[in-house]
Design a protein around this motif. Sequence first.
Motif, PDB file in Angstrom:
ATOM      1  N   TYR A  77      20.361   8.719 -37.418  1.00 51.01           N
ATOM      2  CA  TYR A  77      18.783   8.593 -38.104  1.00 51.01           C
ATOM      3  C   TYR A  77      17.627   8.728 -37.794  1.00 51.01           C
ATOM      4  CZ  TYR A  77      22.026   9.154 -42.741  1.00 51.01           C
ATOM      5  OH  TYR A  77      23.237   9.068 -43.247  1.00 51.01           O
ATOM      6  N   LYS A  78      16.693   9.566 -36.973  1.00 52.16           N
ATOM      7  CA  LYS A  78      16.075   9.150 -36.438  1.00 52.16           C
ATOM      8  C   LYS A  78      14.843   8.174 -37.123  1.00 52.16           C
ATOM      9  CE  LYS A  78      12.826  12.925 -37.807  1.00 52.16           C
ATOM     10  NZ  LYS A  78      11.834  13.868 -37.456  1.00 52.16           N
ATOM     11  N   ASP A  79      14.624   8.159 -38.547  1.00 50.25           N
ATOM     12  CA  ASP A  79      14.018   7.155 -38.901  1.00 50.25           C
ATOM     13  C   ASP A  79      14.572   5.782 -39.034  1.00 50.25           C
ATOM     14  OD1 ASP A  79      11.733   9.431 -39.543  1.00 50.25           O
ATOM     15  OD2 ASP A  79      12.710   9.398 -41.422  1.00 50.25           O
ATOM     16  N   ALA A  80      16.060   5.443 -38.773  1.00 52.55           N
ATOM     17  CA  ALA A  80      15.847   4.059 -38.918  1.00 52.55           C
ATOM     18  C   ALA A  80      15.878   3.937 -37.588  1.00 52.55           C
ATOM     19  CB  ALA A  80      17.336   4.105 -38.518  1.00 52.55           C
ATOM     20  N   GLU A  81      15.696   1.982 -37.735  1.00 48.62           N
ATOM     21  CA  GLU A  81      14.528   1.286 -36.892  1.00 48.62           C
ATOM     22  C   GLU A  81      16.309   0.597 -35.873  1.00 48.62           C
ATOM     23  OE1 GLU A  81      12.950  -3.167 -36.761  1.00 48.62           O
ATOM     24  OE2 GLU A  81      14.012  -2.669 -38.558  1.00 48.62           O
ATOM     25  N   GLY A 126      18.873   7.839 -34.170  1.00 54.21           N
ATOM     26  CA  GLY A 126      19.740   8.818 -33.763  1.00 54.21           C
ATOM     27  C   GLY A 126      19.071   9.924 -33.752  1.00 54.21           C
ATOM     28  N   TYR A 127      18.895  10.758 -33.505  1.00 54.48           N
ATOM     29  CA  TYR A 127      18.950  12.298 -33.634  1.00 54.48           C
ATOM     30  C   TYR A 127      19.821  13.135 -33.701  1.00 54.48           C
ATOM     31  CZ  TYR A 127      13.800  11.698 -32.650  1.00 54.48           C
ATOM     32  OH  TYR A 127      12.552  10.998 -32.954  1.00 54.48           O
ATOM     33  N   HIS A 128      19.919  14.024 -35.230  1.00 56.42           N
ATOM     34  CA  HIS A 128      20.984  15.328 -35.534  1.00 56.42           C
ATOM     35  C   HIS A 128      20.617  15.990 -36.213  1.00 56.42           C
ATOM     36  CE1 HIS A 128      25.464  15.505 -36.843  1.00 56.42           C
ATOM     37  NE2 HIS A 128      24.772  16.499 -36.159  1.00 56.42           N
ATOM     38  N   GLU A 129      20.318  17.280 -34.736  1.00 54.12           N
ATOM     39  CA  GLU A 129      19.979  18.934 -35.636  1.00 54.12           C
ATOM     40  C   GLU A 129      20.957  19.827 -35.634  1.00 54.12           C
ATOM     41  OE1 GLU A 129      15.305  17.142 -34.102  1.00 54.12           O
ATOM     42  OE2 GLU A 129      16.609  18.840 -33.477  1.00 54.12           O
ATOM     43  N   VAL A 130      20.397  20.800 -36.027  1.00 57.70           N
ATOM     44  CA  VAL A 130      21.512  22.521 -35.842  1.00 57.70           C
ATOM     45  C   VAL A 130      21.200  23.135 -35.572  1.00 57.70           C
ATOM     46  CG1 VAL A 130      23.276  24.182 -37.740  1.00 57.70           C
ATOM     47  CG2 VAL A 130      23.082  21.051 -37.644  1.00 57.70           C
ATOM     48  N   ILE A 131      22.084  23.977 -34.618  1.00 66.79           N
ATOM     49  CA  ILE A 131      20.725  24.854 -34.131  1.00 66.79           C
ATOM     50  C   ILE A 131      21.474  26.851 -34.721  1.00 66.79           C
ATOM     51  CG2 ILE A 131      20.083  26.973 -32.076  1.00 66.79           C
ATOM     52  CD1 ILE A 131      21.487  23.074 -31.546  1.00 66.79           C
ATOM     53  N   ILE A 132      20.851  27.559 -36.303  1.00 66.98           N
ATOM     54  CA  ILE A 132      21.075  28.533 -36.408  1.00 66.98           C
ATOM     55  C   ILE A 132      21.324  29.347 -35.913  1.00 66.98           C
ATOM     56  CG2 ILE A 132      21.326  29.513 -38.972  1.00 66.98           C
ATOM     57  CD1 ILE A 132      20.279  27.169 -39.764  1.00 66.98           C
ATOM     58  N   GLU A 133      22.363  30.016 -34.764  1.00 61.62           N
ATOM     59  CA  GLU A 133      22.118  30.794 -33.465  1.00 61.62           C
ATOM     60  C   GLU A 133      21.990  32.164 -34.227  1.00 61.62           C
ATOM     61  OE1 GLU A 133      25.679  27.765 -31.087  1.00 61.62           O
ATOM     62  OE2 GLU A 133      26.012  30.185 -32.169  1.00 61.62           O
ATOM     63  N   THR A 134      22.252  32.142 -35.431  1.00 59.24           N
ATOM     64  CA  THR A 134      21.792  34.394 -35.513  1.00 59.24           C
ATOM     65  C   THR A 134      22.071  34.565 -36.704  1.00 59.24           C
ATOM     66  OG1 THR A 134      22.897  35.936 -35.393  1.00 59.24           O
ATOM     67  CG2 THR A 134      24.670  34.182 -35.084  1.00 59.24           C
ATOM     68  N   PRO A 135      21.400  35.084 -37.588  1.00 63.87           N
ATOM     69  CA  PRO A 135      21.017  35.432 -38.971  1.00 63.87           C
ATOM     70  C   PRO A 135      22.668  36.237 -39.321  1.00 63.87           C
ATOM     71  CG  PRO A 135      18.883  36.122 -37.984  1.00 63.87           C
ATOM     72  CD  PRO A 135      20.161  35.840 -36.787  1.00 63.87           C
TER      73      PRO A 135
END
Length: 334
Positions: free
Chosen positions: A80-84, A100-109
Amino acid sequence: MSELRKDPITRRWVIISTERAGRPNNYIKSEEVIENFCPFDYGNENTTPSEILSFRRPNTRPNTSGWWVRVVPNKFPALYKDAELKKSGHGMYDKITGFGYHEVIIETPEHNTSFSKMSDKQINEVIWAYLKRFVEIKKDKKVKYIQIFKNHGKEAGASLVHPHSQIIATPIVPYNILEELNGAENYYKFKDRCIYCDIIEQEIMEKDRVIQKTENFIAFEPYAARFPYETWILPLKHDSNFESIERDPNIIFELSSILHTVFKKFDKTLGNPPFNMVVHTAPFIEGIEKIFHWHIEIIPRLTNLAGFEWGTGFYINSVLPEKAAEDLRREEIL
């Protein structure tokens, strides 16, 4: 006959045992997954967290239709990016809060597609999304490493069929990266050269394990491949940081094209296999620019790790890397 090969970077030994290729049910077959609903589908934008980045048609609003690539926070993040960020001890043990950061790239419709079926242009857009989020996340000085990865197929850990990749940024450098970094550093101290550059030079000279070489990239089967058809893609010119290609759109498109070719060859040779793809880039440590060389590793998930592998750290590969490269080179791609 079996043989043992040593990875020159990590110094890990691999057993090449081609006889095991004849075992019944040797290769995992990808399971068809039926989904009644997909949050990544076009028109379902309101079912994901609010987008961080999107490439979309002019005059279309965020979190609506009109996009061709979207990046959203993972709904079930590992970090979580907002965690201390706080480090502490528990007796002899160490721990850090889950920053930390955890993101998803949705590659195509498109729901039912893959890298092998996308156009070079669409893959190019996905790589641009990788780069833009990499550069932005790196601004957070608490982040020490950014891992870009893609899981395709249930057997490779993908929880959704819709084509997507992920980014996880951590406050520590992962063990596997440290292992590579240590191996590269030891080699550089001994020979005053980048080990990856020397690998590239030898692969070009021998040719047996090369799948494709372009003006700026090479795709090949590593000498001590851990898995059948394991494939690496490296830039020919030494560079430690993946983000550096952001400076040259032509190189990004060339990377898109060689990725597309490799996955089309996988499909023809292996039948759309489940796979993991990871981008290995330099951690955010000063003074390692000369020793590390960013690269992409693609691992078709054709076999399972079993007791011997878990117990010893050895890998058993049933396909000779030279044979795997020959199989992939043979497939003509239109």
